[in-house]
Design an enzyme around this catalytic site. Structure first.
Site, PDB file in Angstrom:
ATOM      1  N   GLU A 175      15.577  46.129  57.270  1.00 29.43           N
ATOM      2  CA  GLU A 175      17.024  46.405  57.307  1.00 29.43           C
ATOM      3  C   GLU A 175      17.728  45.746  56.136  1.00 29.43           C
ATOM      4  OE1 GLU A 175      17.545  45.071  61.326  1.00 29.43           O
ATOM      5  OE2 GLU A 175      16.379  46.790  62.025  1.00 29.43           O
ATOM      6  N   GLY A 194      13.161  49.995  66.326  1.00 29.84           N
ATOM      7  CA  GLY A 194      14.322  50.440  67.100  1.00 29.84           C
ATOM      8  C   GLY A 194      14.269  51.904  67.505  1.00 29.84           C
ATOM      9  N   SER A 197       9.404  48.248  68.110  1.00 30.12           N
ATOM     10  CA  SER A 197       9.417  48.728  69.499  1.00 30.12           C
ATOM     11  C   SER A 197       8.360  48.050  70.370  1.00 30.12           C
ATOM     12  CB  SER A 197       9.284  50.257  69.553  1.00 30.12           C
ATOM     13  OG  SER A 197      10.364  50.871  68.874  1.00 30.12           O
ATOM     14  N   GLU A 207       5.875  45.558  59.941  1.00 30.23           N
ATOM     15  CA  GLU A 207       6.848  46.309  60.729  1.00 30.23           C
ATOM     16  C   GLU A 207       7.004  47.703  60.124  1.00 30.23           C
ATOM     17  OE1 GLU A 207       9.606  43.558  63.123  1.00 30.23           O
ATOM     18  OE2 GLU A 207      10.578  43.983  61.226  1.00 30.23           O
ATOM     19  N   HIS A 228      13.230  41.616  55.759  1.00 32.87           N
ATOM     20  CA  HIS A 228      13.227  42.600  56.844  1.00 32.87           C
ATOM     21  C   HIS A 228      13.647  43.959  56.275  1.00 32.87           C
ATOM     22  CE1 HIS A 228      14.285  44.723  60.504  1.00 32.87           C
ATOM     23  NE2 HIS A 228      13.549  43.841  61.146  1.00 32.87           N
ATOM     24  N   LYS A 261      18.795  40.062  65.308  1.00 35.32           N
ATOM     25  CA  LYS A 261      19.596  40.865  64.367  1.00 35.32           C
ATOM     26  C   LYS A 261      21.076  40.470  64.522  1.00 35.32           C
ATOM     27  CE  LYS A 261      15.951  44.247  64.515  1.00 35.32           C
ATOM     28  NZ  LYS A 261      15.502  45.611  64.362  1.00 35.32           N
ATOM     29  N   ASN A 288      13.830  38.511  67.043  1.00 37.92           N
ATOM     30  CA  ASN A 288      14.803  38.734  65.971  1.00 37.92           C
ATOM     31  C   ASN A 288      16.022  39.374  66.610  1.00 37.92           C
ATOM     32  OD1 ASN A 288      16.320  39.500  63.794  1.00 37.92           O
ATOM     33  ND2 ASN A 288      14.886  41.055  63.038  1.00 37.92           N
TER      34      ASN A 288
HETATM   35  P1  13P Z   1      12.652  46.600  67.662  1.00 37.52           P
HETATM   36  O1  13P Z   1      11.749  45.713  68.483  1.00 37.52           O
HETATM   37  O2  13P Z   1      14.027  46.737  68.232  1.00 37.52           O
HETATM   38  O3  13P Z   1      12.004  47.911  67.331  1.00 37.52           O
HETATM   39  O4  13P Z   1      12.873  45.841  66.275  1.00 37.52           O
HETATM   40  C1  13P Z   1      11.775  45.373  65.590  1.00 37.52           C
HETATM   41  C2  13P Z   1      12.259  44.516  64.499  1.00 37.52           C
HETATM   42  O5  13P Z   1      12.859  44.983  63.548  1.00 37.52           O
HETATM   43  C3  13P Z   1      12.002  43.072  64.603  1.00 37.52           C
HETATM   44  O6  13P Z   1      12.267  42.429  63.408  1.00 37.52           O
END
Ligand code: 13P
Length: 248
Positions: free
Chosen positions: A96, A172, A211, A166, A94, A11, A9
């Protein structure tokens, strides 16, 4: 036996030209991977990515999908638009998007239904906040997210639906859920899916995200209910993501 899936992903990262050089570099390195590899790139990169992925084993994914098929919905992207660019997966819900863009369990459900209408595999994201985990509510929160997201999804569609766990506190942050914590929640998720769909739950792919890196991928992937990874930060780096795709 469920095969393994690794989804990057990106982003809001990489321009079309950066996408071109990234994919040209990584594709030869993941040729031998026995897993399903998916790149979920920003909408503006789908066109170039779809050209570069043509004829390879890698798959293209979007980071969202509209619940409407066309019309006066400024800023939205429909399933038909995605399909024409060879998109076969779409991330939905997601954290976010839930946190910053008003995504709700209802819109997650509508998008999941729309994805199936266009034969796009939805990757439904669920997960709890740190506070919810600390207060002992994580499983209830996730159960509720799943039930709402999959409302009106038939057993046949469920079989082609991916659920990604997640935990928000792991995204992150560099804090990964332990392999045991991830397995415990994924086992719980599969049990809920079994309540909804019976034996089909055993065929569904459940992913972990938060992560995940080349260093912890192996241990996470050895868990029985963990069928793959949804990778953020590490998916932006050729070395890290190709290593992960090959471990899988
Ligand atoms: P990270 O791997 O950067 O923690 O992000 C995970 C994520 O949100 C994947 O959709």
């Amino acid at each position: 036996m469920r095969n393994k899936i690794i989804i990057g992903n990106w982003k809001m990262n990489k321009t079309p030209s950066q996408t071109e050089s990234f994919l040209q570099e990584i594709l030869p390195k993941i040729k031998q991977s026995s897993s399903v590899v998916v790149f979920c790139v920003p909408f503006t990169n789908l066109d170039i990515a779809s050209k570069l992925l043509k004829g390879t084993k890698a798959n293209l994914g979007a980071q969202n999908i509209s619940w409407q098929d066309s019309g006066a919905y400024t800023g939205e992207i429909s399933g038909a638009m995605l399909k024409e660019l060879s998109v076969s997966y779409a991330l939905i819900g997601h954290s976010e998007r839930r946190q910053y863009f008003g995504e709700t369990d209802t819109t997650v459900n509508q998008r999941t239904v729309a994805a199936h209408r266009h034969n796009i595999i939805p990757v439904v994201c669920v997960g709890e906040t740190l506070q919810e985990r600390q207060s002992g509510n994580a499983q209830d929160i996730v159960t509720n997210q799943i039930k709402q997201a999959l409302k009106d999804i038939t057993p046949e569609q469920a079989q082609n639906t991916i659920v990604a766990y997640e935990p928000i506190w792991a995204i992150g942050t560099g804090v990964t859920a332990s392999a045991n914590d991830a397995q415990e929640m994924l086992k719980h998720i599969r049990k809920q899916l079994n309540n909804l769909y019976g034996d089909i739950a055993d065929k569904m792919h459940l992913l972990y995200g938060g992560s995940a890196t080349a260093a912890n991928a192996q241990e996470l992937l050895s868990q029985p209910d963990l069928d793959g990874l949804l990778v953020g930060g590490a998916s932006l780096k050729v070395e890290d993501f190709s290593t992960m795709a090959n471990i899988v």
